[in-house]
Design a protein around this motif. Structure first.
Motif, PDB file in Angstrom:
ATOM      1  N   VAL A  39       0.840  -1.199   0.000  1.00  0.00           N
ATOM      2  CA  VAL A  39       0.000   0.000   0.000  1.00  0.00           C
ATOM      3  C   VAL A  39       0.877   1.252   0.000  1.00  0.00           C
ATOM      4  O   VAL A  39       0.605   2.224  -0.728  1.00  0.00           O
ATOM      5  CB  VAL A  39      -0.950  -0.002   1.216  1.00  0.00           C
ATOM      6  N   CYS A  40       1.939   1.226   0.780  1.00  0.00           N
ATOM      7  CA  CYS A  40       2.849   2.383   0.834  1.00  0.00           C
ATOM      8  C   CYS A  40       3.539   2.613  -0.502  1.00  0.00           C
ATOM      9  O   CYS A  40       3.675   3.765  -0.953  1.00  0.00           O
ATOM     10  CB  CYS A  40       3.883   2.179   1.943  1.00  0.00           C
ATOM     11  N   TRP A  41       3.983   1.536  -1.160  1.00  0.00           N
ATOM     12  CA  TRP A  41       4.636   1.699  -2.460  1.00  0.00           C
ATOM     13  C   TRP A  41       3.678   2.252  -3.505  1.00  0.00           C
ATOM     14  O   TRP A  41       4.050   3.098  -4.334  1.00  0.00           O
ATOM     15  CB  TRP A  41       5.227   0.375  -2.929  1.00  0.00           C
ATOM     16  N   GLN A  42       2.432   1.784  -3.494  1.00  0.00           N
ATOM     17  CA  GLN A  42       1.455   2.318  -4.437  1.00  0.00           C
ATOM     18  C   GLN A  42       1.230   3.814  -4.184  1.00  0.00           C
ATOM     19  O   GLN A  42       1.102   4.611  -5.127  1.00  0.00           O
ATOM     20  CB  GLN A  42       0.123   1.565  -4.308  1.00  0.00           C
ATOM     21  N   ALA A  43       1.195   4.190  -2.912  1.00  0.00           N
ATOM     22  CA  ALA A  43       1.004   5.605  -2.573  1.00  0.00           C
ATOM     23  C   ALA A  43       2.185   6.445  -3.028  1.00  0.00           C
ATOM     24  O   ALA A  43       2.011   7.573  -3.514  1.00  0.00           O
ATOM     25  CB  ALA A  43       0.795   5.748  -1.064  1.00  0.00           C
ATOM     26  N   ILE A  44       3.393   5.920  -2.877  1.00  0.00           N
ATOM     27  CA  ILE A  44       4.587   6.652  -3.313  1.00  0.00           C
ATOM     28  C   ILE A  44       4.544   6.898  -4.814  1.00  0.00           C
ATOM     29  O   ILE A  44       4.824   8.004  -5.299  1.00  0.00           O
ATOM     30  CB  ILE A  44       5.866   5.879  -2.921  1.00  0.00           C
ATOM     31  N   GLY A  45       4.181   5.859  -5.574  1.00  0.00           N
ATOM     32  CA  GLY A  45       4.105   6.023  -7.025  1.00  0.00           C
ATOM     33  C   GLY A  45       3.056   7.042  -7.439  1.00  0.00           C
ATOM     34  O   GLY A  45       3.314   7.923  -8.275  1.00  0.00           O
ATOM     35  N   LEU A  46       1.857   6.943  -6.860  1.00  0.00           N
ATOM     36  CA  LEU A  46       0.778   7.862  -7.221  1.00  0.00           C
ATOM     37  C   LEU A  46       1.081   9.285  -6.781  1.00  0.00           C
ATOM     38  O   LEU A  46       0.921  10.246  -7.551  1.00  0.00           O
ATOM     39  CB  LEU A  46      -0.529   7.377  -6.596  1.00  0.00           C
ATOM     40  N   ALA A  47       1.523   9.434  -5.528  1.00  0.00           N
ATOM     41  CA  ALA A  47       1.828  10.781  -5.019  1.00  0.00           C
ATOM     42  C   ALA A  47       3.009  11.400  -5.754  1.00  0.00           C
ATOM     43  O   ALA A  47       3.031  12.614  -5.994  1.00  0.00           O
ATOM     44  CB  ALA A  47       2.112  10.720  -3.521  1.00  0.00           C
ATOM     45  N   GLY A  48       3.990  10.577  -6.121  1.00  0.00           N
ATOM     46  CA  GLY A  48       5.137  11.103  -6.857  1.00  0.00           C
ATOM     47  C   GLY A  48       4.729  11.662  -8.211  1.00  0.00           C
ATOM     48  O   GLY A  48       5.171  12.750  -8.610  1.00  0.00           O
ATOM     49  N   GLY A  49       3.882  10.909  -8.941  1.00  0.00           N
ATOM     50  CA  GLY A  49       3.415  11.404 -10.234  1.00  0.00           C
ATOM     51  C   GLY A  49       2.599  12.677 -10.100  1.00  0.00           C
ATOM     52  O   GLY A  49       2.781  13.632 -10.872  1.00  0.00           O
ATOM     53  N   LEU A  50       1.678  12.712  -9.124  1.00  0.00           N
ATOM     54  CA  LEU A  50       0.867  13.913  -8.906  1.00  0.00           C
ATOM     55  C   LEU A  50       1.739  15.116  -8.545  1.00  0.00           C
ATOM     56  O   LEU A  50       1.484  16.243  -8.986  1.00  0.00           O
ATOM     57  CB  LEU A  50      -0.141  13.660  -7.787  1.00  0.00           C
TER      58      LEU A  50
END
Length: 310
Positions: A39-50
């Protein structure tokens, strides 16, 4: 307000591009709870792109208004009326707008391309394997004639779970059950969908060390998660040793591109985790990790919208 938002989004994007993935990839707690770590890795990817796209977009539109909706509307009207904003529009504003559009299109395009390419590769492998594999009584998978022990699954609309004849002949029934349970965990929880964004991230930004780091970490975590799910369906007495022996033997056979294999990931870390299991996270550990992931995704969203709310 927009210049401040652009600065904060840029700092957040910088943190998510290097130090945050580096710290998470070296941390030991993800092995204690792969679900929370995923869950944390998915959040990092999404937040990084945003963050990176948002920083460029906000900076590029800042002369047109004090909030993103206002600036966007004024910018859109400019192309019809030719009217420029009161504040001067410099070259770096146009460059930022262009980079934001290019990066957004590249990330979405590479994600779509990775999805299509992976689906085609899997379909090709599935079509070939369906000509070569055959059912065997008592085995909950299709069997491929090969003396090398191998186990893998081809995910998709028509998933295919394959064992080699060498594995069926050499493995004990409990070891076969462990391998099948591992592969069914991949299929049941659709781990290929968790990996896909990080495959695309690595292809879109090959020069970014965090892209490789994130992909490898997520690949290992889905294997650990499948191990955990497989253990639940095995007799508790020797489940860990049985699964450890099975995945070590299965690693020799490899797997086709796009498949998920029982011997995938960092084998040493998986075997060590099975034979010497770490303590689970405290009861508050997973909610804390999930809360941090949600906060991470909300941060760039709020930075983008906050000027319009003030």
């Amino acid at each position: 307000m927009l210049p401040l938002s652009a600065l904060l989004l840029g700092l957040l994007a910088l943190a998510l591009a290097w130090p945050v993935p580096a710290v998470l990839s070296r941390a030991r707690w993800p092995r204690r709870d792969p679900v929370a770590a995923l869950v944390c890795w998915q959040a990092i990817g999404l937040a990084g792109g945003l963050s990176i796209i948002g920083a460029l977009l906000v900076h590029g539109l800042s002369p047109w208004g004090g909030s993103l909706p206002e600036a966007w509307w004024a910018w859109a009207q400019h192309w019809f009326t030719g009217e420029l904003p009161a504040q001067p529009v410099r070259g770096d504003h146009w460059v930022a707008q262009t980079l934001a559009a290019v990066l957004a299109l590249e990330l979405l395009g590479v994600l779509a391309l990775a999805l299509v390419r992976t689906a085609r590769t899997r379909a090709r492998h599935r079509a070939l394997l369906e000509l070569l594999v055959h059912p065997v009584p008592g085995v909950e998978a299709r069997v491929l004639d090969s003396p090398v022990p191998a186990a893998f699954c081809i995910p998709g609309a028509r998933p295919l779970l394959v064992l080699s004849s060498g594995m069926v002949e050499e493995f004990a029934p409990d070891e076969l059950a462990a391998v099948v349970a591992h592969e069914r965990a991949h299929l049941g929880e659709r781990h290929h969908l968790l990996l896909l964004p990080f495959v695309a991230w690595r292809e879109a930004l090959p020069v970014l060390p965090a892209a490789d780091r994130a992909h490898d970490a997520v690949r290992d975590l889905v294997e650990m998660r499948a191990d955990d799910v497989a253990l639940r369906s095995l007799p508790r007495s020797a489940a860990r040793r049985t699964l450890a022996r099975a995945i070590v033997a299965a690693a020799e056979g490899g797997a086709p591109t796009g498949a998920l294999a029982a011997g995938g990931g960092v084998l040493t870390a998986r075997v060590t985790r099975l034979l010497d299991p770490p303590e689970p996270l405290p009861r508050w550990g997973r909610p804390l990790a999930v809360g941090a992931a949600v906060t991470l995704v909300l941060a760039p969203t709020l930075l983008l919208l906050a000027p319009a709310l003030v």
